[in-house]
Design a protein around this motif. Structure first.
Motif, PDB file in Angstrom:
ATOM      1  N   ASN A  69       0.827  -1.217   0.000  1.00 52.07           N
ATOM      2  CA  ASN A  69       0.000   0.000   0.000  1.00 52.07           C
ATOM      3  C   ASN A  69       0.859   1.264   0.000  1.00 52.07           C
ATOM      4  OD1 ASN A  69      -1.645  -2.226   1.624  1.00 52.07           O
ATOM      5  ND2 ASN A  69      -3.074  -0.961   0.480  1.00 52.07           N
ATOM      6  N   GLY A  70       1.968   1.224   0.747  1.00 47.93           N
ATOM      7  CA  GLY A  70       2.836   2.404   0.835  1.00 47.93           C
ATOM      8  C   GLY A  70       3.511   2.766  -0.477  1.00 47.93           C
ATOM      9  N   ALA A  71       3.617   1.790  -1.393  1.00 49.34           N
ATOM     10  CA  ALA A  71       4.266   2.075  -2.684  1.00 49.34           C
ATOM     11  C   ALA A  71       3.387   2.957  -3.567  1.00 49.34           C
ATOM     12  CB  ALA A  71       4.574   0.768  -3.412  1.00 49.34           C
ATOM     13  N   VAL A  72       2.065   2.915  -3.342  1.00 50.94           N
ATOM     14  CA  VAL A  72       1.147   3.614  -4.253  1.00 50.94           C
ATOM     15  C   VAL A  72       1.280   5.147  -4.099  1.00 50.94           C
ATOM     16  CG1 VAL A  72      -1.239   3.791  -5.059  1.00 50.94           C
ATOM     17  CG2 VAL A  72      -0.363   1.591  -4.222  1.00 50.94           C
ATOM     18  N   PRO A  73       1.167   5.696  -2.869  1.00 53.28           N
ATOM     19  CA  PRO A  73       1.389   7.150  -2.764  1.00 53.28           C
ATOM     20  C   PRO A  73       2.811   7.557  -3.159  1.00 53.28           C
ATOM     21  CG  PRO A  73       1.069   6.149  -0.583  1.00 53.28           C
ATOM     22  CD  PRO A  73       0.718   5.123  -1.601  1.00 53.28           C
ATOM     23  N   ARG A  74       3.786   6.663  -2.931  1.00 52.31           N
ATOM     24  CA  ARG A  74       5.173   6.998  -3.305  1.00 52.31           C
ATOM     25  C   ARG A  74       5.290   7.155  -4.826  1.00 52.31           C
ATOM     26  NH1 ARG A  74       7.454   3.011  -0.579  1.00 52.31           N
ATOM     27  NH2 ARG A  74       7.938   1.673  -2.335  1.00 52.31           N
ATOM     28  N   GLU A  75       4.696   6.219  -5.573  1.00 51.39           N
ATOM     29  CA  GLU A  75       4.740   6.312  -7.030  1.00 51.39           C
ATOM     30  C   GLU A  75       3.885   7.486  -7.515  1.00 51.39           C
ATOM     31  OE1 GLU A  75       6.751   4.539  -9.040  1.00 51.39           O
ATOM     32  OE2 GLU A  75       7.545   3.657  -7.194  1.00 51.39           O
ATOM     33  N   ALA A  76       2.756   7.715  -6.834  1.00 49.80           N
ATOM     34  CA  ALA A  76       1.878   8.823  -7.214  1.00 49.80           C
ATOM     35  C   ALA A  76       2.625  10.161  -7.098  1.00 49.80           C
ATOM     36  CB  ALA A  76       0.634   8.831  -6.318  1.00 49.80           C
ATOM     37  N   ALA A  77       3.393  10.294  -6.014  1.00 45.71           N
ATOM     38  CA  ALA A  77       4.104  11.561  -5.768  1.00 45.71           C
ATOM     39  C   ALA A  77       5.086  11.870  -6.896  1.00 45.71           C
ATOM     40  CB  ALA A  77       4.829  11.490  -4.430  1.00 45.71           C
ATOM     41  N   LYS A  78       5.651  10.814  -7.513  1.00 44.36           N
ATOM     42  CA  LYS A  78       6.598  11.039  -8.625  1.00 44.36           C
ATOM     43  C   LYS A  78       5.902  11.731  -9.795  1.00 44.36           C
ATOM     44  CE  LYS A  78       9.412   6.976  -7.552  1.00 44.36           C
ATOM     45  NZ  LYS A  78       9.708   5.580  -7.929  1.00 44.36           N
ATOM     46  N   MET A  79       4.568  11.583  -9.878  1.00 41.66           N
ATOM     47  CA  MET A  79       3.800  12.212 -10.956  1.00 41.66           C
ATOM     48  C   MET A  79       3.074  13.457 -10.454  1.00 41.66           C
ATOM     49  SD  MET A  79       4.563   9.972 -13.139  1.00 41.66           S
ATOM     50  CE  MET A  79       3.665  10.677 -14.505  1.00 41.66           C
ATOM     51  N   GLY A  80       3.401  13.903  -9.238  1.00 43.56           N
ATOM     52  CA  GLY A  80       2.725  15.070  -8.669  1.00 43.56           C
ATOM     53  C   GLY A  80       1.296  14.763  -8.236  1.00 43.56           C
ATOM     54  N   LEU A  81       1.006  13.459  -7.980  1.00 44.99           N
ATOM     55  CA  LEU A  81      -0.361  13.061  -7.610  1.00 44.99           C
ATOM     56  C   LEU A  81      -0.414  12.567  -6.173  1.00 44.99           C
ATOM     57  CD1 LEU A  81      -1.171  11.044 -10.867  1.00 44.99           C
ATOM     58  CD2 LEU A  81      -2.057  13.316 -10.249  1.00 44.99           C
ATOM     59  N   LYS A  82      -1.623  12.337  -5.694  1.00 47.47           N
ATOM     60  CA  LYS A  82      -1.802  11.776  -4.354  1.00 47.47           C
ATOM     61  C   LYS A  82      -2.590  10.469  -4.456  1.00 47.47           C
ATOM     62  CE  LYS A  82      -1.759  16.117  -1.734  1.00 47.47           C
ATOM     63  NZ  LYS A  82      -0.324  16.067  -1.534  1.00 47.47           N
ATOM     64  N   ALA A  83      -2.422   9.620  -3.453  1.00 44.56           N
ATOM     65  CA  ALA A  83      -3.168   8.358  -3.403  1.00 44.56           C
ATOM     66  C   ALA A  83      -3.695   8.220  -1.976  1.00 44.56           C
ATOM     67  CB  ALA A  83      -2.258   7.190  -3.779  1.00 44.56           C
ATOM     68  N   PRO A  84      -4.741   9.007  -1.644  1.00 46.66           N
ATOM     69  CA  PRO A  84      -5.158   9.109  -0.236  1.00 46.66           C
ATOM     70  C   PRO A  84      -5.660   7.808   0.380  1.00 46.66           C
ATOM     71  CG  PRO A  84      -6.671  10.305  -1.695  1.00 46.66           C
ATOM     72  CD  PRO A  84      -5.497   9.908  -2.529  1.00 46.66           C
ATOM     73  N   VAL A  85      -6.281   6.945  -0.418  1.00 49.56           N
ATOM     74  CA  VAL A  85      -6.814   5.707   0.182  1.00 49.56           C
ATOM     75  C   VAL A  85      -5.651   4.839   0.657  1.00 49.56           C
ATOM     76  CG1 VAL A  85      -8.204   3.647  -0.210  1.00 49.56           C
ATOM     77  CG2 VAL A  85      -8.843   5.795  -1.334  1.00 49.56           C
ATOM     78  N   ASN A  86      -4.689   4.605  -0.242  1.00 50.20           N
ATOM     79  CA  ASN A  86      -3.555   3.754   0.138  1.00 50.20           C
ATOM     80  C   ASN A  86      -2.662   4.433   1.172  1.00 50.20           C
ATOM     81  OD1 ASN A  86      -3.413   1.094  -1.454  1.00 50.20           O
ATOM     82  ND2 ASN A  86      -4.112   2.602  -2.968  1.00 50.20           N
ATOM     83  N   GLN A  87      -2.566   5.756   1.091  1.00 50.98           N
ATOM     84  CA  GLN A  87      -1.762   6.467   2.082  1.00 50.98           C
ATOM     85  C   GLN A  87      -2.359   6.301   3.479  1.00 50.98           C
ATOM     86  OE1 GLN A  87      -0.555  10.374   0.955  1.00 50.98           O
ATOM     87  NE2 GLN A  87       0.957  10.300   2.577  1.00 50.98           N
ATOM     88  N   THR A  88      -3.684   6.413   3.561  1.00 52.40           N
ATOM     89  CA  THR A  88      -4.353   6.271   4.858  1.00 52.40           C
ATOM     90  C   THR A  88      -4.209   4.847   5.388  1.00 52.40           C
ATOM     91  OG1 THR A  88      -5.947   7.950   4.171  1.00 52.40           O
ATOM     92  CG2 THR A  88      -6.577   6.567   6.039  1.00 52.40           C
ATOM     93  N   LEU A  89      -4.469   3.869   4.522  1.00 56.01           N
ATOM     94  CA  LEU A  89      -4.364   2.467   4.957  1.00 56.01           C
ATOM     95  C   LEU A  89      -2.943   2.162   5.429  1.00 56.01           C
ATOM     96  CD1 LEU A  89      -6.433   0.809   2.090  1.00 56.01           C
ATOM     97  CD2 LEU A  89      -7.040   0.831   4.525  1.00 56.01           C
ATOM     98  N   SER A  90      -1.981   2.663   4.679  1.00 53.39           N
ATOM     99  CA  SER A  90      -0.580   2.418   5.021  1.00 53.39           C
ATOM    100  C   SER A  90      -0.229   3.062   6.373  1.00 53.39           C
ATOM    101  CB  SER A  90       0.282   3.004   3.891  1.00 53.39           C
ATOM    102  OG  SER A  90       1.606   2.985   4.232  1.00 53.39           O
ATOM    103  N   ALA A  91      -0.719   4.286   6.583  1.00 52.32           N
ATOM    104  CA  ALA A  91      -0.430   4.986   7.848  1.00 52.32           C
ATOM    105  C   ALA A  91      -1.021   4.225   9.033  1.00 52.32           C
ATOM    106  CB  ALA A  91      -0.984   6.415   7.795  1.00 52.32           C
ATOM    107  N   ILE A  92      -2.218   3.667   8.854  1.00 51.79           N
ATOM    108  CA  ILE A  92      -2.857   2.926   9.967  1.00 51.79           C
ATOM    109  C   ILE A  92      -2.037   1.666  10.284  1.00 51.79           C
ATOM    110  CG2 ILE A  92      -4.919   1.671  10.714  1.00 51.79           C
ATOM    111  CD1 ILE A  92      -6.570   3.650   8.950  1.00 51.79           C
ATOM    112  N   VAL A  93      -1.627   0.941   9.241  1.00 47.17           N
ATOM    113  CA  VAL A  93      -0.826  -0.281   9.486  1.00 47.17           C
ATOM    114  C   VAL A  93       0.488   0.084  10.180  1.00 47.17           C
ATOM    115  CG1 VAL A  93       0.441  -2.169   8.389  1.00 47.17           C
ATOM    116  CG2 VAL A  93      -1.852  -1.594   7.595  1.00 47.17           C
TER     117      VAL A  93
END
Ligand code: NDP
Ligand code: KPL
Length: 311
Positions: free
Chosen positions: A278-302
């Protein structure tokens, strides 16, 4: 690499490493498991390795070592968790000869990049194993609930002929293996499935099927998968999946009873692969100037659960 009798080292003799070792050894390949010392390795040395499940039931004799030997192998399969790859590849040098290939078999994104920091890119391949549901049941005994496809592709510079040879070797041991030209696509398509269930199941303790059929959580699982699909597309990954929801449902049907390994890690207090899934999704999104709030939230909770448990 002769498909008849190859010399294969499996670095990491846990759930998947045991499945690989069992089937390659049964076929007659010369297999060495190199793993950390522990009860599973002791039991394999004493009584052989029992592997049962989707591929049948057998007990095979396998060489099991706690430290890498100073001898060259045709193929080294990395079967540790992604979090353990950095430490594991540091010990590989004595096992690598001119013709050695290395195959990184981790879920998620990022493990092969770590391996590439230690070995020549022309000898590095990436493998993706789908729907195995493997576990070590007790010392010396591993089980797998399914046996999906194994896709093998060059990390960067490996010749097509070599990836085809590696895939043939896996097929010789009854795996449904195939060499592919775009492993990145396959990695993302598997990540869509893992992101859907790894964190939601780790947070709730539910199996894949239970999470998807839960009226509220099922929608979060699907949102995590759909968001992963959207980020892959934004990153220009040529996906073959056109309907991410159907893709996630099809995966869940095949492994409904499985507890994702990320849940098993959280339950056991081990560091999980959350940063690679899950943590890889916001990381890859950031490279494109994007956000991935669902995966970022799930990753933060874990990560918060892990921090509280001191993993
Ligand atoms: N289990 C499954 O069904 C599936 C797993 N995968 C992926 O496959 C990968 C492996 O998963 P899995 O087999 O479940 O993991 P396991 O934790 O069961 O196995 C990893 C093994 O590697 C050993 N290890 C750790 N560090 C080292 C080291 N430095 N040198 C040698 N061995 C080491 C571990 O020892 P120790 O026990 O001491 O930590 C453990 O035995 C993961 O990326 C996972 O996501 C993919 C598809 C299905
Ligand atoms: C079943 C599951 C989710 C276990 O981690 C998996 O990744 C697989 O077997 O493909």
């Amino acid at each position: 690499m002769g498909a008849q009798t190859a010399k294969i080292a499996i670095l990491g003799g846990g759930a998947m490493g045991s499945v690989f070792a069992g089937l390659f050894a049964e076929t007659g390949h010369e297999v060495t498991i190199v793993s950390r010392a522990g009860a599973h390795m002791d039991a394999i040395r004493a009584n052989g390795l029992r592997l049962d499940g989707a591929s049948g039931d057998r007990r095979v004799q396998v060489r099991a070592l706690d430290t890498p030997p100073s001898e060259e192998f045709d193929l080294i399969i990395l079967a540790t968790k992604a979090t353990q790859v950095e430490a594991a590849v540091g010990s590989l040098a004595p096992m690598i000869g001119e013709a050695t290939s290395i195959l990184a078999m981790q879920n998620g994104l990022g493990a092969a990049d770590i391996v590439a920091g230690h070995v020549d890119a022309h000898r590095l391949a990436v493998g993706i194993a789908a729907a195995f549901g493997a576990s070590v049941v007790s010392p010396g005994y591993a089980h797998h609930t399914g046996m999906g496809a194994i896709k093998i592709g060059a990390y960067r510079d490996m010749a097509d002929e070599k990836t085809a040879q590696i895939a043939d070797l896996w097929c010789s041991a009854s795996f449904k293996a195939e060499a592919v030209s775009d492993i990145l696509t396959m990695q993302w398509e598997k990540l869509i499935c893992n992101a859907s269930f790894s964190a939601p199941c780790a947070i709730t303790g539910l199996t894949v099927g239970e999470a998807l059929t839960d009226p509220a959580l099922g929608s979060i699982c699907l949102q995590a998968g759909i968001e992963t699909w959207e980020i892959a597309r934004a990153c220009g990954v040529p996906l073959t999946v056109t309907d991410p929801e159907a893709h996630v449902h099809a995966f869940a049907e095949r492994v409904a009873a499985a507890k994702p390994s990320l849940l098993q890690d959280v339950e056991a207090g081990r560091p999980s692969e959350i940063d690679f899934i899950n943590g890889a999704v916001p990381r890859e999104a950031a490279k494109m100037g994007l956000k991935a709030p669902v995966n970022q939230t799930l990753s933060a909770i874990v990560k918060a659960i892990e921090a509280k448990r001191g993993a």
